[in-house]
Design an enzyme around this catalytic site. Structure first.
Site, short mmCIF file in Angstrom:
data_model
loop_
_atom_site.label_atom_id
_atom_site.label_comp_id
_atom_site.label_asym_id
_atom_site.label_seq_id
_atom_site.Cartn_x
_atom_site.Cartn_y
_atom_site.Cartn_z
N TRP A 191 -50.09 5.44 -2.82
CA TRP A 191 -49.34 5.01 -4.00
C TRP A 191 -47.95 5.63 -3.89
O TRP A 191 -47.79 6.84 -3.98
CB TRP A 191 -50.01 5.48 -5.30
N ASP B 101 -11.82 -0.05 -8.03
CA ASP B 101 -11.90 1.11 -8.91
C ASP B 101 -10.90 1.09 -10.06
O ASP B 101 -10.98 1.93 -10.96
CB ASP B 101 -11.70 2.40 -8.11
N GLU C 200 0.86 -1.19 0.00
CA GLU C 200 0.00 0.00 0.00
C GLU C 200 0.90 1.24 0.00
O GLU C 200 1.75 1.40 0.88
CB GLU C 200 -0.92 -0.01 1.22
N CYS D 91 -15.40 7.70 0.84
CA CYS D 91 -16.67 8.41 0.69
C CYS D 91 -16.94 9.38 1.84
O CYS D 91 -17.76 10.29 1.72
CB CYS D 91 -17.83 7.41 0.58
#
Length: 454
Positions: free
Chosen positions: A435, A284, A35, A45
């Site tokens: 509805w 990604d 990493e 996010c």
């Protein structure tokens, strides 16, 4: 007999999902994760919420630290190690660490390097105060820069998800925010009429929006950004956020023999395997498949990254699992609005040559007599011949974010409008009219389908 060695490039969602699955399947399997940053398994996010102050500390965005993976799960995570090349002929990767390089061999390789913020090659793009926001490290740098420099004028370049989320975050901090976008409207994952609702909302909060303007460069003084130059004007800027989208982080694979798409994503099959027999890719950096268009597709989302990482890890460990694809579902909160979409939008439908029809209805999120009912806008697309749903977009001050999931499920199962109308959805006045708006839109579009057939 020595166990085969698994090397994983990238320690976030896809990479660590795969590593964890492999470890659960085989407690003795050698697993090395390289990493390039100091962090693993975090929520990118959440970065806009860290910057706005809704999240107090970046540690709250970290699911598991490198130390936890090493000590609790026996996964050899090596942070600040950047893989700069992959040699598929000799089954090894070239790694850069502390200004030195070395080679590490592998038996199985997973590429999970994620995406990177895009910035065109324009003057002074490397000036201090210009940030792409795609990793936790980049989010921390933005947060630190704001704390240390107290900027007053912010310019957002690009009106996608990151752009509008960061515009809101910087408004909360009291900055003067300007957003420029080269298209006719912001949020190109929505149809223009739906995106206009979002634009008006952020303008009402105080964001200045310039449409149909392209970035041509930055003005800098002593290496620090002072303004953004567009095709039409110069805008003062103490801080700039690049929100022009994400690209697959795959430049280091150019000479590897691993197949890449036109957009640079790693081409994989439904098992996340590449064209090289012992090399896999997920997250990604990898291409996926769109279940509605039936075409290869690229989307950068944490949900997809975690799922494809699990699939890759399962198969590397000797199992058999496939990832069927996506329908392009995404949701975000911008100001008081929930903005959601799934399936195909108009420009994608037109490109595919599909003769679709659409409807756009405005309804209430709750029973009209119940206090604080809000307007909700639902747009649907369908094939008039089969009455199958093709796509949906929902915007509202409440109720859009989870209603889109009903339509995502419908798309995944290739349901017709009549089948959506027949769904036994929950009802109570605080949550929906009798509805539901989703079914109201489906009824309207189904009626239009029948009319078009006569």
């Amino acid at each position: 007999m020595q166990q085969p060695k698994v090397v994983i490039i990238g320690g976030d969602a896809a990479g660590m999902s795969a590593a964890s699955k492999i470890r659960r399947s085989n407690p003795e399997q050698p697993i090395i994760v390289f990493e390039k940053s100091a962090f693993t398994s975090y929520s990118a996010c959440g970065i806009p919420y860290l910057i706005s102050g809704k999240v107090d500390d970046y540690h709250e965005l970290i699911v598991r630290s490198p130390e936890e993976f090493r000590e609790k799960y026996n996964i050899d995570v090596r942070i600040k190690h950047k893989v700069i090349a992959v040699d598929t002929q000799n089954n090894r990767v070239q790694v850069e660490f502390e200004n030195e390089t070395f080679f590490e061999s592998y038996d199985q390789l997973l590429i999970a390097t994620g995406g990177k913020a895009f910035c065109p090659d324009v003057p002074n793009a490397a000036a201090k105060g210009i940030f792409g926001v795609s990793t936790l490290r980049s989010g921390i740098r933005v947060d630190e820069f704001i704390t240390e420099n107290k900027p007053k004028n912010a310019v957002i370049v690009g009106g996608g998800y990151i752009g509008v989320e960061m515009a809101e975050a910087l408004l909360i901090l009291g900055l003067k925010v300007t957003l420029i976008n080269r298209s006719d409207e912001i949020m190109n994952t929505l149809d223009p009429d739906m995106a206009a609702i979002v634009r008006k909302a952020i303008q009402n909060l105080g964001v200045t929006v310039y449409l149909k303007e392209s970035l041509t460069g930055f003005i800098a003084d002593h290496g620090k950004v002072t303004a953004v130059q567009t095709s039409l004007r110069q805008i003062p800027a103490d801080i700039v956020i690049l929100g022009m989208g994400t690209r697959p982080n795959t430049d280091f694979l150019t000479d590897s023999g691993i197949e890449l798409s036109e957009k640079g994503a790693v081409v994989v099959d439904k098992y996340q395997k590449t064209n090289v027999s012992n090399v896999w890719a997920a997250g990604d950096c990898a291409q996926t498949f769109h279940l509605v268009s039936k075409k290869p597709f690229y989307i950068a989302l944490g949900t997809v990254a975690n799922k494809t990482g699990l699939v890759a890890g399962t198969n590397i460990a000797g199992g058999s699992l496939n990832f069927p694809g996506v329908v392009g579902t995404a949701v975000t909160k911008i100001c008081s609005y929930e903005v959601a979409r799934t399936g195909l939008q108009k420009k994608e439908i037109d490109k595919l040559g599909i003769k679709a029809i659409s409807t756009l209805i405005t309804a209430k999120s709750r029973a009209s007599y119940y206090p604080d009912a809000k307007e909700i806008h639902v747009k649907l697309y369908a094939d008039p011949k089969t009455a199958k749903i093709l796509g949906a977009q929902i915007i509202g001050e409440e109720g859009a974010s989870k209603r889109i999931d009903v339509l995502a499920a419908a798309l995944s199962q290739e349901m017709t409008l009549q089948q959506i109308i027949d769904l036994d959805l929950s009802y109570a006045p605080p949550f929906s009219p009798v509805w539901d708006p989703v079914q109201t839109a489906a009824r309207k579009l189904f009626s239009d389908c029948k009319k078009s057939a006569t």
